[in-house]
Scaffold this motif. Structure first.
Motif, PDB file in Angstrom:
ATOM      1  N   UNK A 255      63.217  32.314 -33.321  1.00 39.55           N
ATOM      2  CA  UNK A 255      63.689  32.642 -32.064  1.00 39.55           C
ATOM      3  C   UNK A 255      64.441  33.995 -32.119  1.00 39.55           C
ATOM      4  N   UNK A 256      64.138  34.759 -30.702  1.00 41.30           N
ATOM      5  CA  UNK A 256      64.818  36.043 -30.549  1.00 41.30           C
ATOM      6  C   UNK A 256      66.364  35.664 -30.511  1.00 41.30           C
ATOM      7  N   UNK A 257      67.259  36.504 -30.968  1.00 44.44           N
ATOM      8  CA  UNK A 257      68.626  36.458 -30.642  1.00 44.44           C
ATOM      9  C   UNK A 257      69.119  36.250 -29.615  1.00 44.44           C
ATOM     10  N   UNK A 258      68.616  37.237 -28.683  1.00 49.36           N
ATOM     11  CA  UNK A 258      68.794  37.213 -27.277  1.00 49.36           C
ATOM     12  C   UNK A 258      67.960  36.532 -26.252  1.00 49.36           C
ATOM     13  N   UNK A 259      66.804  35.909 -26.726  1.00 46.87           N
ATOM     14  CA  UNK A 259      65.568  35.099 -25.865  1.00 46.87           C
ATOM     15  C   UNK A 259      66.076  33.991 -25.284  1.00 46.87           C
ATOM     16  N   UNK A 260      65.107  33.655 -24.390  1.00 50.12           N
ATOM     17  CA  UNK A 260      65.401  32.192 -23.607  1.00 50.12           C
ATOM     18  C   UNK A 260      64.004  31.607 -23.947  1.00 50.12           C
ATOM     19  N   UNK A 261      64.206  30.389 -24.084  1.00 48.95           N
ATOM     20  CA  UNK A 261      63.049  29.576 -24.602  1.00 48.95           C
ATOM     21  C   UNK A 261      62.937  28.299 -24.435  1.00 48.95           C
ATOM     22  N   UNK A 262      61.917  27.494 -23.766  1.00 49.04           N
ATOM     23  CA  UNK A 262      62.020  25.948 -23.665  1.00 49.04           C
ATOM     24  C   UNK A 262      61.200  25.464 -24.768  1.00 49.04           C
ATOM     25  N   UNK A 263      61.692  24.410 -25.103  1.00 51.59           N
ATOM     26  CA  UNK A 263      61.067  23.648 -26.253  1.00 51.59           C
ATOM     27  C   UNK A 263      61.043  22.285 -25.935  1.00 51.59           C
ATOM     28  N   UNK A 264      60.015  21.499 -26.204  1.00 50.98           N
ATOM     29  CA  UNK A 264      59.808  20.209 -25.833  1.00 50.98           C
ATOM     30  C   UNK A 264      58.953  19.604 -26.829  1.00 50.98           C
TER      31      UNK A 264
END
Length: 267
Positions: A255-264
């Motif tokens: 994951x990118x340190x400054x990223x936003x991500x949904x995980x399911x």
């Protein structure tokens, strides 16, 4: 790693201008972008939905109800994460007060069911969990991510006079004629890691940067990764916003340190 293939679905109620990073081909109105469920994780379906008109007032059965009818595990619980909303956009979820089946049927037949729903004005970041049986509708001017049980059973109760089939008998038989639980809706802050769904059928997290060790330990099997800001890599392959990928374990994801991500993942 599998970057899921997409299915772009044109709809009369779709939009010709989509929020970034999506672009509608000239002359088309895109209503949905589906990510084809992989065989190794086919319990869940992820899609983007874009509306320029109100969608039908509808509901879905539960697993127990479809199993009782011999349809297998085809129930549908879902959630909506709003990513963009025009002024006045709203989602209709549940009733303003308890409604019995007879009253609901009469309201569906004469159209007054629209005014019996609670319409929530929405903005980007609003989140709603929709249990099976909940009567609901997506209003116009909304763009959202839907994560759901992978089922296509929908009972339309009212469709604003459009020439499509309604399913009053089936829908009212399983409808919950009650208000929506306020604990199942909230606003997600612009930053920060937050659990959005804690079962019973799937878990959904919004990650801000790298997940901590405690959260990583909860992801022991296959999962779906949906980047929102900044890319992620899965098995060394980049996945950009607008995409969705299958990972066979969270250790395969960077994951990118400054990223936003949904995980399911399924429960």
């Amino acid at each position: 790693m599998t970057v899921l293939s997409t299915r772009t679905v044109e709809k009369p109620w779709g939009r010709d201008r989509l929020p970034a990073p999506f672009v509608a081909p000239e002359g088309t109105r895109i209503g949905e972008i589906w990510f084809e469920p992989p065989e190794t994780l086919d319990q869940l379906l992820v899609k983007y939905i874009f509306t320029s008109e109100k969608l039908s007032i509808q509901n879905h059965p539960s697993d127990a109800q479809t199993e009782a009818k011999g349809q297998g595990r085809q129930g549908k619980e879902e959630c909506w994460y709003v990513i963009d909303a025009e002024p006045g956009a709203a989602l209709g979820i549940g009733f303003s007060e308890d409604v019995d089946a007879e009253t609901m049927r009469a309201a569906a037949e004469d159209g007054s069911i629209e005014d019996m729903l609670v319409w929530h004005a929405v903005r980007a970041g609003d989140f709603f969990y929709i249990p099976a049986n909940t009567v609901h509708a997506i209003g116009a001017g909304v763009s959202l991510i839907e994560v759901q049980q992978n089922s296509d059973i929908t009972y339309r109760l009212y469709d604003y006079g459009r020439p499509r089939e309604l399913h009053l008998d089936e829908g009212i038989a399983v409808a919950t004629g009650t208000p929506h639980d306020p604990h199942l809706r909230f606003h997600v802050p612009a930053r920060g890691t937050q659990r959005l769904v804690e079962g019973p059928f799937f878990v959904l997290d919004r990650l801000d940067g790298q997940p901590d060790a405690e959260l990583r330990a909860q992801y022991t099997g296959p999962l779906l990764v949906i980047p929102r800001e900044g890319s992620v890599t899965v098995d060394g392959e980049e996945v950009a916003p607008g995409g969705c990928a299958l990972a066979h374990g969270i250790d395969a994801v960077r994951f990118a340190d400054d990223g936003l991500c949904l995980v399911t993942r399924p429960c």
